[in-house]
Design an enzyme around this catalytic site. Structure first.
Site, PDB file in Angstrom:
ATOM      1  N   ASP A 114      51.796  36.340  29.215  1.00 20.75           N
ATOM      2  CA  ASP A 114      52.131  37.391  28.257  1.00 20.75           C
ATOM      3  C   ASP A 114      53.052  38.460  28.828  1.00 20.75           C
ATOM      4  OD1 ASP A 114      50.249  40.172  28.670  1.00 20.75           O
ATOM      5  OD2 ASP A 114      49.618  38.380  29.754  1.00 20.75           O
ATOM      6  N   ASP A 151      49.797  33.124  40.847  1.00 21.14           N
ATOM      7  CA  ASP A 151      50.689  34.144  41.398  1.00 21.14           C
ATOM      8  C   ASP A 151      50.175  34.426  42.799  1.00 21.14           C
ATOM      9  OD1 ASP A 151      52.233  36.356  42.055  1.00 21.14           O
ATOM     10  OD2 ASP A 151      52.141  37.228  40.063  1.00 21.14           O
TER      11      ASP A 151
END
Length: 184
Positions: A168, A111
């Site tokens: 998640d 990210d």
């Protein structure tokens, strides 16, 4: 604080990369890694927990191509069940000596790269001669830590909250076989 329901997230999400595209990307990645590591046995570090499904598939593809790996893992996180990062917390460091070794870090996503930058720096401090990053996915934006990028990437994902295939949603949904992105 009660965690949000995974079913509610799935109702407000769309599949952005399906399992077949993931598998095709991992197979292509394995070929590139195999070509770069012929004649060596790299230390293969899975970044827990998110990297586990991807790292397992990639390891099997590398084995099918004849590349041996020395397995270990690490667990470093900035999220601890939250949706935004904070300071890095080490939960487990690898037991395998990295001195003079080539290292592959297998993780679920790049990210902004803060966690992977810190882990890569730690590996180099431990004497690794080379540290390369194999990422299941890379988020498409321009906010990455300076100098950090994945050396091998299976798929690109949009600049949205993504989950599934190791990633998640409030510690849920890591075992979903596709990658989802929230619509809102």
């Amino acid at each position: 604080m009660e965690r949000p329901e995974l079913a509610a997230a799935l109702a407000n999400a769309e599949i952005v990369v399906d399992r077949f595209a993931i598998e095709a990307g991992v197979i292509a990645m394995a070929r590139a890694i195999h070509a770069d590591y012929i004649g060596s046995v790299p230390v293969y570090l899975t970044v827990m927990h998110g990297g586990m499904p991807f790292a397992s598939l990639l390891a099997m593809e590398l084995g099918a191509l004849g590349l041996d790996l020395e397995f270990d893992y690490l667990h470093a996180t900035r999220y601890r069940g939250q949706t935004t990062g904070s300071e890095l917390v080490w939960k487990h460091r690898p037991a395998t000596s990295l001195q003079g070794r080539r290292v592959i870090l297998a993780d679920d996503i790049v990210d902004e790269g803060h966690t992977l930058a810190a882990v890569r720096a730690w590996c180099k401090e431990q004497g690794a001669t080379e540290v390369r990053i194999a990422a299941l996915s890379v988020k498409q934006h321009d906010r990455c830590v300076a100098g950090l990028c994945a050396d091998y990437v299976a798929v690109d994902v949009p600049d949205r909250y993504v989950f599934g295939y190791g990633m998640d949603y409030h510690e849920q949904g890591r075992n979903l076989p596709d990658i989802y992105a929230l619509k809102d």
